[in-house]
Design an enzyme around this catalytic site. Structure first.
Site, short mmCIF file in Angstrom:
data_model
loop_
_atom_site.label_atom_id
_atom_site.label_comp_id
_atom_site.label_asym_id
_atom_site.label_seq_id
_atom_site.Cartn_x
_atom_site.Cartn_y
_atom_site.Cartn_z
N ASP A 47 -98.83 -157.95 79.85
CA ASP A 47 -97.44 -158.21 79.10
C ASP A 47 -97.70 -156.92 78.33
O ASP A 47 -96.83 -157.01 77.25
CB ASP A 47 -97.19 -158.86 78.92
CG ASP A 47 -95.62 -159.16 78.67
OD1 ASP A 47 -94.70 -158.79 78.61
OD2 ASP A 47 -95.50 -159.90 77.45
N HIS B 285 -91.94 -157.60 79.81
CA HIS B 285 -91.04 -158.37 79.90
C HIS B 285 -89.68 -157.69 78.83
O HIS B 285 -88.38 -158.31 79.27
CB HIS B 285 -91.16 -159.83 79.60
CG HIS B 285 -91.00 -160.41 78.15
ND1 HIS B 285 -92.61 -160.24 77.90
CD2 HIS B 285 -90.34 -160.45 76.61
CE1 HIS B 285 -92.05 -160.74 76.35
NE2 HIS B 285 -90.77 -160.84 76.47
N SER C 44 -91.33 -159.86 70.51
CA SER C 44 -92.05 -159.99 71.24
C SER C 44 -91.97 -158.08 71.01
O SER C 44 -90.89 -157.53 71.42
CB SER C 44 -91.00 -160.11 72.80
OG SER C 44 -91.79 -161.88 72.19
#
Length: 380
Positions: free
Chosen positions: A155, A124, A236
């Site tokens: 992910d 992402h 992230s």
């Protein structure tokens, strides 16, 4: 006559009382004498001098703490050099690290894993396979990166920049981590003002499964590392490291409804893919052609269904490898090449070591009957 007999009995009774009393006194005297001798012969050591002992321990403890703090600081400094900023949008300025970068550019974090420009991050953050994103190194240099591999379920993604001689991280062993171990999360939580922020915490739990709602679809992320080290959106793709500086996970998710609950993907699952790219410059992904979950996800799907171990098949891909050999929905894959399967990461990690066309043997359970099934892996 009766009076004499009575007197005689009384005398005898008194005599017995005297004898019993004297015997008891004798026994008590002997016992007391023995106990007294035993007590005075006990070897009593000299008491420890509390002042010198305590002072020595305090001095050593302070020295140890200072040395440990110095070591941790050096480790974090070295790892931070391998942490990059990543954006899916290109900024016209000199750097993607902006005051509002996390919002304006979708800013995230990446980890340099080789000297020749391979970088690990979240899907992402980078976008999907065959796309491009933009990278800023610790020294401020900017690069355009190609997304070589990505997986939506994990992910995770691997991107590549055209650079040599880069500092890169050491990869740890996420299978050996323990709950309670100290960890550090490094990332770019809010753009330029907070780039390469370090937060600390512990491993709160292992093998966590969470359900995410994305675009009206339910996504299950499995076998995650849970930590109370603060993970914000811009973190992230950044590294979760142990006290030795080894990367044990990739920061991925924060539960927004609660503080102190963040998740990272375990590093071991991606190691075979990284090794293939670093050593061969490519990765051919093999596939079983199934949609499946482990026992941690099953309660979300059917709370009446219970499996003790193995991987539960939800569906197969038409004309895929599993479909061709007759594997069906509701089958349970207990083993692959005699390796027991308890988690989806067990299956994924093993398949990632294979190439399309390789054969594996599955132990498949259907209606209580176990049978071996030979299968030729397809290409994803």
């Amino acid at each position: 006559m009766k009076m004499r007999t009575k007197r005689k009995s009384k005398v005898l009774g008194n005599t017995k009382t005297i004898i019993v009393t004297m015997t008891t006194l004798f026994f008590l005297t002997v016992t007391g004498f023995y106990l007294f001798n035993w007590y005075i012969n006990i070897d009593i050591k000299e008491p420890i001098k509390k002042e010198s002992y305590s002072a020595e321990r305090t001095s050593q403890t302070v020295a140890d703490v200072k040395e440990e703090n110095k070591k941790v600081s050096e480790i974090i400094e070295n790892v931070s050099k391998c942490v990059v900023g990543i954006s899916k949008l290109k900024e016209n300025g000199n750097s993607i690290f902006l005051k509002d970068g996390a919002t304006k550019l979708g800013l995230g974090t990446g980890i340099i894993v080789s000297q020749n420009g391979y970088i690990l991050t979240n899907e992402h953050v980078s976008g999907k396979k065959y796309g491009t994103c933009y990278v800023t190194l610790e020294n401020g240099k900017n690069y355009t990166a190609n997304v070589l591999w990505s997986d939506q379920d994990l992910d995770l993604s691997i991107i590549k920049i055209d650079a040599l001689g880069l500092s890169y991280v050491n990869l740890g062993d996420s299978d050996k981590i323990k709950v309670g171990e100290k960890v550090y999360a490094i990332g770019n939580p809010l753009g330029f003002e907070f780039q390469r922020t370090v937060t600390s915490g512990i491993i709160s739990a292992k093998d966590r499964t969470i359900k995410l709602e994305e675009d009206d679809n339910s996504v299950y992320m499995e076998d995650l590392i849970q930590t109370d080290a603060t993970i914000n959106p811009g973190n992230s793709g950044g590294p979760l490291i142990d006290i030795e500086g080894n990367v044990i996970g990739v920061n991925s998710v924060k539960i927004t409804t609660a503080e102190g609950i963040g998740f990272a993907s375990p590093i071991n699952i991606i190691k075979p893919i990284l090794n293939s790219y670093i050593e061969e410059g490519k990765f051919e992904e093999a596939s079983l052609g199934i949609y499946a979950y482990d026992k941690e996800v099953i309660p979300y799907l059917d709370n009446k269904l219970e499996i003790d171990n193995g991987i539960y098949v939800i569906d197969t891909i038409k004309n895929g490898a599993a479909d061709k050999v007759g594997i069906k929905a509701k089958d349970v894959i207990a083993k692959i090449d005699n390796i027991s399967l308890n988690k989806m990461t067990d299956l994924r990690t093993y398949i990632y070591t294979k190439k399309p066309g390789d054969e594996v043997i599955l132990q498949v359970i259907r209606k209580g009957i176990t049978a071996p099934v030979k299968i030729e892996l397809g290409k994803k």
